[in-house]
Motif scaffolding. Structure first.
Motif, PDB file in Angstrom:
ATOM      1  N   LEU A  11       0.878  -1.381  -0.093  1.00  0.00           N
ATOM      2  CA  LEU A  11       0.050   0.131   0.049  1.00  0.00           C
ATOM      3  C   LEU A  11       0.849   1.476   0.022  1.00  0.00           C
ATOM      4  O   LEU A  11       0.494   2.186  -0.708  1.00  0.00           O
ATOM      5  CB  LEU A  11      -1.004  -0.021   1.161  1.00  0.00           C
ATOM      6  N   ALA A  12       1.994   1.267   0.768  1.00  0.00           N
ATOM      7  CA  ALA A  12       3.158   2.540   0.677  1.00  0.00           C
ATOM      8  C   ALA A  12       3.329   2.752  -0.643  1.00  0.00           C
ATOM      9  O   ALA A  12       3.421   3.844  -0.891  1.00  0.00           O
ATOM     10  CB  ALA A  12       3.855   2.222   1.857  1.00  0.00           C
ATOM     11  N   GLY A  13       4.245   1.728  -1.264  1.00  0.00           N
ATOM     12  CA  GLY A  13       4.964   1.747  -2.381  1.00  0.00           C
ATOM     13  C   GLY A  13       3.659   2.391  -3.568  1.00  0.00           C
ATOM     14  O   GLY A  13       3.944   3.155  -4.252  1.00  0.00           O
ATOM     15  N   SER A  31      10.785  -4.450  -6.477  1.00  0.00           N
ATOM     16  CA  SER A  31       9.972  -4.992  -5.164  1.00  0.00           C
ATOM     17  C   SER A  31       9.870  -6.393  -5.547  1.00  0.00           C
ATOM     18  O   SER A  31      10.158  -6.960  -6.621  1.00  0.00           O
ATOM     19  CB  SER A  31       8.451  -4.502  -5.148  1.00  0.00           C
ATOM     20  N   ASP A  32       9.950  -7.260  -4.016  1.00  0.00           N
ATOM     21  CA  ASP A  32       9.629  -8.789  -4.277  1.00  0.00           C
ATOM     22  C   ASP A  32       8.372  -8.810  -3.466  1.00  0.00           C
ATOM     23  O   ASP A  32       7.612  -7.917  -3.221  1.00  0.00           O
ATOM     24  CB  ASP A  32      10.794  -9.413  -3.718  1.00  0.00           C
ATOM     25  N   ALA A  33       8.207 -10.102  -3.335  1.00  0.00           N
ATOM     26  CA  ALA A  33       6.898 -10.489  -2.126  1.00  0.00           C
ATOM     27  C   ALA A  33       7.446 -11.044  -0.613  1.00  0.00           C
ATOM     28  O   ALA A  33       6.604 -11.822  -0.077  1.00  0.00           O
ATOM     29  CB  ALA A  33       6.132 -11.500  -2.961  1.00  0.00           C
ATOM     30  N   ALA A  37       1.950  -7.932   4.157  1.00  0.00           N
ATOM     31  CA  ALA A  37       0.888  -7.255   4.929  1.00  0.00           C
ATOM     32  C   ALA A  37      -0.149  -6.720   3.850  1.00  0.00           C
ATOM     33  O   ALA A  37      -1.483  -7.111   4.450  1.00  0.00           O
ATOM     34  CB  ALA A  37       1.557  -6.155   5.724  1.00  0.00           C
ATOM     35  N   SER A  38      -0.071  -6.161   2.774  1.00  0.00           N
ATOM     36  CA  SER A  38      -0.679  -5.667   2.249  1.00  0.00           C
ATOM     37  C   SER A  38      -1.659  -6.763   1.258  1.00  0.00           C
ATOM     38  O   SER A  38      -2.826  -6.481   0.914  1.00  0.00           O
ATOM     39  CB  SER A  38      -0.399  -4.532   1.119  1.00  0.00           C
ATOM     40  N   GLN A  39      -1.073  -7.624   0.880  1.00  0.00           N
ATOM     41  CA  GLN A  39      -1.429  -8.825   0.317  1.00  0.00           C
ATOM     42  C   GLN A  39      -2.675  -9.544   1.044  1.00  0.00           C
ATOM     43  O   GLN A  39      -3.599  -9.871   0.306  1.00  0.00           O
ATOM     44  CB  GLN A  39      -0.423  -9.709  -0.004  1.00  0.00           C
ATOM     45  N   GLY A  43      -8.520  -5.336   4.719  1.00  0.00           N
ATOM     46  CA  GLY A  43      -8.588  -4.148   3.784  1.00  0.00           C
ATOM     47  C   GLY A  43      -9.742  -2.939   4.171  1.00  0.00           C
ATOM     48  O   GLY A  43     -10.116  -2.233   3.371  1.00  0.00           O
ATOM     49  N   LEU A  44     -10.144  -3.340   5.573  1.00  0.00           N
ATOM     50  CA  LEU A  44     -11.165  -2.387   6.104  1.00  0.00           C
ATOM     51  C   LEU A  44     -10.864  -1.066   6.295  1.00  0.00           C
ATOM     52  O   LEU A  44      -9.589  -0.637   6.785  1.00  0.00           O
ATOM     53  CB  LEU A  44     -11.488  -2.746   7.361  1.00  0.00           C
ATOM     54  N   TYR A  45     -11.724  -0.078   5.956  1.00  0.00           N
ATOM     55  CA  TYR A  45     -11.228   1.394   6.340  1.00  0.00           C
ATOM     56  C   TYR A  45     -12.591   1.503   7.294  1.00  0.00           C
ATOM     57  O   TYR A  45     -13.504   1.703   6.941  1.00  0.00           O
ATOM     58  CB  TYR A  45     -11.236   2.180   5.192  1.00  0.00           C
ATOM     59  N   ASN A 163      14.528  -8.863  -4.915  1.00  0.00           N
ATOM     60  CA  ASN A 163      14.984  -8.251  -3.480  1.00  0.00           C
ATOM     61  C   ASN A 163      15.947  -7.446  -3.872  1.00  0.00           C
ATOM     62  O   ASN A 163      17.027  -7.393  -4.586  1.00  0.00           O
ATOM     63  CB  ASN A 163      15.635  -9.514  -2.796  1.00  0.00           C
ATOM     64  N   PHE A 164      15.558  -6.120  -3.228  1.00  0.00           N
ATOM     65  CA  PHE A 164      16.835  -5.089  -3.382  1.00  0.00           C
ATOM     66  C   PHE A 164      18.155  -5.421  -2.966  1.00  0.00           C
ATOM     67  O   PHE A 164      18.260  -5.813  -1.676  1.00  0.00           O
ATOM     68  CB  PHE A 164      16.056  -3.564  -2.921  1.00  0.00           C
ATOM     69  N   ASP A 165      19.226  -5.140  -3.648  1.00  0.00           N
ATOM     70  CA  ASP A 165      20.249  -5.613  -3.407  1.00  0.00           C
ATOM     71  C   ASP A 165      21.038  -4.194  -2.820  1.00  0.00           C
ATOM     72  O   ASP A 165      21.451  -3.198  -3.898  1.00  0.00           O
ATOM     73  CB  ASP A 165      21.233  -5.999  -4.527  1.00  0.00           C
ATOM     74  N   PHE A 310       2.754   1.986   8.806  1.00  0.00           N
ATOM     75  CA  PHE A 310       1.086   2.212   8.862  1.00  0.00           C
ATOM     76  C   PHE A 310       0.509   1.356   9.633  1.00  0.00           C
ATOM     77  O   PHE A 310      -0.764   1.414   9.668  1.00  0.00           O
ATOM     78  CB  PHE A 310       0.780   1.968   7.305  1.00  0.00           C
ATOM     79  N   GLY A 311       1.172   0.534  10.327  1.00  0.00           N
ATOM     80  CA  GLY A 311       0.633  -0.360  11.390  1.00  0.00           C
ATOM     81  C   GLY A 311      -0.519  -1.034  11.022  1.00  0.00           C
ATOM     82  O   GLY A 311      -0.475  -1.720  10.082  1.00  0.00           O
ATOM     83  N   SER A 312      -1.737  -1.106  11.667  1.00  0.00           N
ATOM     84  CA  SER A 312      -2.897  -1.894  11.242  1.00  0.00           C
ATOM     85  C   SER A 312      -4.033  -1.040  10.337  1.00  0.00           C
ATOM     86  O   SER A 312      -5.137  -1.536  10.185  1.00  0.00           O
ATOM     87  CB  SER A 312      -3.844  -2.397  12.486  1.00  0.00           C
ATOM     88  N   GLY A 314      -3.316   0.754   7.176  1.00  0.00           N
ATOM     89  CA  GLY A 314      -2.604   1.108   6.151  1.00  0.00           C
ATOM     90  C   GLY A 314      -3.629   1.846   4.880  1.00  0.00           C
ATOM     91  O   GLY A 314      -3.252   2.648   4.084  1.00  0.00           O
ATOM     92  N   VAL A 315      -4.655   1.027   4.859  1.00  0.00           N
ATOM     93  CA  VAL A 315      -5.655   1.660   3.778  1.00  0.00           C
ATOM     94  C   VAL A 315      -5.865   3.269   3.982  1.00  0.00           C
ATOM     95  O   VAL A 315      -6.247   3.846   3.043  1.00  0.00           O
ATOM     96  CB  VAL A 315      -7.067   0.675   3.929  1.00  0.00           C
ATOM     97  N   LEU A 316      -6.158   3.368   5.311  1.00  0.00           N
ATOM     98  CA  LEU A 316      -6.551   4.618   5.573  1.00  0.00           C
ATOM     99  C   LEU A 316      -5.318   5.663   5.461  1.00  0.00           C
ATOM    100  O   LEU A 316      -5.320   7.015   4.902  1.00  0.00           O
ATOM    101  CB  LEU A 316      -6.821   4.875   6.893  1.00  0.00           C
TER     102      LEU A 316
END
Ligand SMILES: Cc1cc2nc3c(=O)[nH]c(=O)nc-3n(C[C@H](O)[C@H](O)[C@H](O)COP(=O)(O)OP(=O)(O)OC[C@H]3O[C@@H](n4cnc5c(N)ncnc54)[C@H](O)[C@@H]3O)c2cc1C
Length: 351
Positions: A11-13, A31-33, A37-39, A43-45, A163-165, A310-312, A314-316
């Protein structure tokens, strides 16, 4: 020379990329996987903390931005992401009903807490004290957002999936260079992956593991989110998300039997129909010691930036925090001190 490299596509990226694109800036994403968290997020706001009936941090203002932001993503990506859903808080007692009424009178909360007690009409639920309704809430399909955003970036040749090197990152006088990509700045939006980042791992990101079950319950027939000791979130086709857990020691993305049993125990206190568990997922929420986002510029390296913490919620938080970062970098506007990583600079120089 690009304007930005963005590391991380949660969500941040995504919110960084969107802000850059809307403002005509060029960028490439790495990015990698490794973080989920976002996946896996529900997804509640929802602006209200449903344990205490208080507003979450800045939530009234953040709610204004949430729907427009995800609607823009829907238009750009051609998918449906926003599912407006009411949240029903199951009351455990008369005392809780009274506390709800008191809260519903408070400034800020009165917009979101309905003053009617809704009697339970669902035979699959045990809820003798009924429900309080939170209004203007919903769910963003974050997994679909990531999938569609990734496809969009790939079509435009804007994503390197790896993965970022850090060994391949060179910090130069006026810009950064990474494997042949030259950019004026780099933004790290890596969620709990920040722990592996040698430039920003001084920040106090704790990480809180969360697990969710996906159940199939054809007799549940519930269209609202039910919040009791756990949430149940309608997912379509008789599927419901059940969650989530909060664990502070285990930092893996591996689902555990212990958390599954915890969720099933809590669910059994109010769901009375048959169901089967069809999936079980886990991720690490990027939580911070002072419960505020981590946004800003590295104290020594002026081309390095971070968007995290973004803690719990992130959507908001994502639309707001990414706009704050952009205005800070491009327009020289001061960051909200509550989210500025300068609050931890002393810690950096001690290390
Ligand atoms: C079970 C659960 C339920 C949740 N429910 C909700 C909810 O209902 N509503 C809500 O608002 N929030 C919810 N959250 C919180 C929400 O998921 C987070 O606040 C948000 O997803 C954090 O987004 P992020 O982009 O910062 O991090 P992440 O989603 O972790 O994304 C970071 C990205 O960076 C990548 N990355 C990391 N390190 C590297 C590296 N070295 N190289 C390359 N790529 C890297 C990762 O692989 C990932 O793609 C929930 C979280 C969990 C775990």
């Amino acid at each position: 020379m690009l304007d930005y490299i963005v590391v991380g596509l949660g969500l941040a990226g995504i919110s960084v990329c969107d802000t850059l694109e809307r403002n005509g800036k060029t960028f490439h994403v790495v990015s990698d996987a490794s973080q989920q968290a976002s996946q896996v997020a529900g997804g509640l706001y929802n602006p209200v903390i449903l344990k205490r009936f208080t507003m979450a941090w800045k939530a009234g203002g953040l709610m204004e931005a949430v729907r427009p932001f995800y609607q823009q993503q829907e238009e750009k990506l051609g998918v449906t992401l926003d599912h407006p859903l009411r949240v029903l808080r199951r009351f455990a007692s008369i005392e809780e009903q009274n506390t709800w009424f008191e809260a519903a009178d408070r400034p800020g909360l009165e917009r979101f807490l309905s003053t009617k007690i809704l009697p339970n009409q669902n035979p699959a639920l045990d809820a003798p004290f009924g429900f309080g309704e939170v209004m203007h809430t919903g769910r963003i399909d974050t997994a679909l957002l990531i999938k569609a955003y990734r496809a969009y970036l790939e079509q435009n040749d804007l994503l390197t999936f790896e993965n970022f090197d850090f060994g391949a990152l060179h910090l130069l006088e006026q810009h950064v260079s990474y494997k042949g990509i030259e950019a004026k700045r780099i933004v790290f939006a890596c969620g709990f992956g920040l722990k592996q980042n040698p430039y920003f791992n001084y920040l106090p990101l704790n990480g809180t593991k969360g697990e969710l079950l996906i159940i199939k319950a054809p007799d549940f027939k519930e269209e609202s989110v039910i919040k009791s000791s756990v949430f149940t979130i309608p997912w379509g086709e008789d599927l419901y998300l059940v969650g989530a857990t909060y664990k502070w020691k285990d930092k893996t993305n591996t689902p555990t039997e212990e958390s599954k049993n915890e969720l099933l125990d809590k669910l059994s206190t109010f769901l009375k129909c048959d169901f089967e568990v069809v999936d079980h997922v886990a991720g690490i929420r990027p939580t911070v010691s002072d419960r505020r986002p981590l946004v800003g510029q590295h104290p020594k390296h002026q081309n390095l930036y971070v968007l995290n913490g973004f803690g719990s919620r992130g959507v908001l938080i994502a639309p707001y925090a990414s706009q704050q970062l952009f205005s800070f970098i491009e327009d020289g506007q001061a960051l909200d001190p509550e989210i500025d990583i300068q609050r931890f600079t002393k810690k950096h120089f001690r290390n």
